[in-house]
Design a protein around this motif. Structure first.
Motif, short mmCIF file in Angstrom:
data_model
loop_
_atom_site.label_atom_id
_atom_site.label_comp_id
_atom_site.label_asym_id
_atom_site.label_seq_id
_atom_site.Cartn_x
_atom_site.Cartn_y
_atom_site.Cartn_z
N GLY A 148 1.00 -1.22 0.09
CA GLY A 148 0.06 0.10 -0.16
C GLY A 148 1.10 1.25 0.16
N GLY A 149 2.18 1.09 0.15
CA GLY A 149 2.79 2.42 0.19
C GLY A 149 4.30 2.08 -0.79
N ARG A 150 5.28 2.70 -0.38
CA ARG A 150 6.55 2.67 -1.03
C ARG A 150 7.06 1.08 -0.67
NH1 ARG A 150 10.52 7.28 0.99
NH2 ARG A 150 9.70 6.59 3.05
N PRO A 151 7.86 0.40 -1.74
CA PRO A 151 8.31 -1.05 -1.22
C PRO A 151 9.44 -1.01 -0.33
CG PRO A 151 8.98 0.02 -3.38
CD PRO A 151 8.10 1.10 -2.76
N PRO A 152 9.48 -1.79 0.82
CA PRO A 152 10.25 -1.93 1.73
C PRO A 152 11.72 -2.31 1.44
CG PRO A 152 8.99 -3.90 1.81
CD PRO A 152 8.15 -3.17 0.66
N ARG A 153 12.82 -2.04 1.86
CA ARG A 153 14.05 -2.30 1.62
C ARG A 153 14.42 -3.50 2.21
NH1 ARG A 153 17.11 3.61 3.05
NH2 ARG A 153 16.12 4.97 1.42
N LEU A 154 15.10 -4.31 1.49
CA LEU A 154 15.37 -5.58 1.84
C LEU A 154 17.12 -5.73 1.95
CD1 LEU A 154 13.29 -7.81 -0.31
CD2 LEU A 154 12.66 -6.93 1.82
N TYR A 155 17.23 -6.32 3.26
CA TYR A 155 18.69 -6.58 3.62
C TYR A 155 19.19 -7.83 3.76
CZ TYR A 155 17.81 -1.48 4.66
OH TYR A 155 17.79 -0.10 4.51
#
Length: 468
Positions: A101-108
């Motif tokens: 629903g918003g910005r794509p989350p950063r993955l680490y």
């Protein structure tokens, strides 16, 4: 620093240590030392960082929100930890996840190759030295006959020479070494500073190998008994990875064991826990003897020789011995139960030559195991009896410690295979839920365990939920 280190950066600690140690290292400033006043806040931060690294090192790509949810830490705390780990190079961004629903989350993801560690297993027969990354992936290996029995000077010469070789290899990779782990074939006590006393000459002073290596190389050094190192290695990187309650039993010259409880190594009152070979068990004639005398390499060979002679109808010159196994209670003459090393050059090594000898006069464990593979009834019987006696002893230990998994490892386990492991497993499990597995680290178990000793508090692994 020795010249052999070349351009290798040797650094106090870039990886956080979650222990309440005398020296608490700030993971955001490699090599920095915090004052006593700052110790408690830093210990909390190190613990939280270890929780985050424990999840990241499972190999998954995770977002900061995932880390917060799974560790129970607040999102701002996780964001601060991830930012610091990225600055150190221990963690890196690896793309973006699916937006909700918003910005794509950063993955680490974890970057184990960002640092290196050194591990040495100092056995009675072989010394093995490894240069690894933070996942214990071997980058370079050196193995040679051990000089432990030759005395302190010979032991120190060998250890420092091998460390210099590994540091030179690290220099070629332009890497950063975070510390050194040592696993030694000796009984160690905390009250004695874990000094080594594996020599027959009482006039030789105990050796503080840990302090000597730390002073020479200027990095964190951890040292412990071989069986304990193997247990930590199997728990961290091997057959027991992800489990929180583990009993590890090591079979070689003698029998050693170590217990992982709640994810941590149990060392006992004075650091001497694990002398499993001193457990009293019944001998063939009903007398009491030690597990070392029965399940150590010499005890197995003596029992097999008696059984093979009986099967062939020959006289038994070993009858009437002090422990009923055809040998005196000296299966572990150096007092190093659960300590040692596996090597292709060792007579009981699974990768070494295994002379086939089915006659009723075996002189080594390799010959006993070869005869059992050929179907010699005496050899098969002897290994089964040892497996059953070992299984009873392990069962008793399980009733006290309640581990979820038992790891059987060591050169005897590899050489004897199911002839010994099968009876032991049946005695331990009894159809219950407890699992018995064989070790996964092989001949490198001691040295990888030494690396695991060094790193054991830097990562707090997520709990494995049992469903069976």
């Amino acid at each position: 620093m020795p010249d052999a280190q070349g351009a290798t950066e040797v650094q106090g600690s870039a990886v956080p240590d979650a222990r309440e140690a005398t020296e608490v290292r700030d993971p955001a400033v490699p090599g920095a030392r915090e004052s006593t006043e700052a110790r408690r806040p830093d210990s909390v931060r190190a613990h939280n960082t270890a929780l985050v690294l424990g999840l990241l090192r499972t190999g998954r790509l995770v977002s900061r929100a995932d880390l917060a949810r799974e560790t129970g830490l607040s999102l701002p705390t996780v964001m601060d930890i991830v930012e610091r780990l990225c600055a150190q190079g221990l963690v890196r961004q690896a793309g973006s996840g699916t937006p909700a629903g918003g910005r794509p989350p950063r993955l680490y993801e974890f970057t184990p190759g960002s640092r290196m560690a050194l591990g040495i297993s100092i056995g009675t027969a072989t010394t093995t030295a490894l240069l690894t990354d933070l996942n214990a992936t071997v980058l370079h290996e050196v193995r040679e006959p051990s000089r432990l029995r030759e005395g302190p000077e010979a032991c120190v010469e060998q250890v420092t020479r091998l460390l210099d070789v590994l540091l030179a290899r690290g220099a070629e990779r332009q890497g950063t070494v975070i510390g050194i782990g040592l696993a030694v074939a000796a009984h160690l006590r905390d009250s004695e500073g874990r000094r080594l006393r594996p020599w027959d000459d009482p006039g030789l002073a105990p050796l503080d190998l840990r302090a000597l290596v730390a002073e020479r190389y200027g990095v964190p050094v951890d040292l412990d008994n071989y069986a304990k190192a193997v247990a930590v290695g199997e728990h961290r990187f091997g057959a027991a990875r992800g489990h929180r309650h583990v009993l590890c039993v090591v079979l070689q010259d003698g029998v050693g064991a170590a217990l992982i409880t709640g994810g941590a190594l149990h060392r006992g009152w004075d650091g001497a826990a694990g002398r499993f070979g001193a457990t009293l068990v019944p001998g063939p004639d009903g007398e009491r003897t030690t597990l070392d005398a029965v399940a150590g390499a010499a005890g197995i060979v003596a029992r097999a020789a008696r059984a093979m002679r009986a099967a062939s109808g020959a006289a038994d010159p070993g009858a009437g011995s002090s422990n009923g196994a055809g040998t005196s209670n000296t299966a572990d003459p150096a007092g190093t139960s659960g300590a040692g090393s596996m090597s292709p050059s060792d007579p009981m090594s699974p990768s070494g030559a295994r002379p086939v000898r089915s006659a009723a006069s075996p002189s080594s464990l390799a010959e006993v195991c070869a005869a059992a593979e050929e179907g010699n009834p005496g050899a098969v019987l002897a290994l089964r009896e040892v497996g059953e006696l070992l299984g009873d002893a392990v069962h008793n230990a399980c009733m006290l410690a309640d581990p979820e998994v038992v790891v059987l490892t060591g050169p005897t386990v590899v050489a004897a295979g199911d002839h010994l492991v099968g009876p032991t497993t049946r005695a331990v499990t009894g159809g219950g839920r407890r699992r018995v597995v064989t070790g996964a680290l092989g001949e490198r178990a001691g040295a990888i365990g030494a690396v695991a000793l060094l790193l054991r508090n830097s990562f707090i692994d997520p709990l494995r939920v049992s469903t069976g």
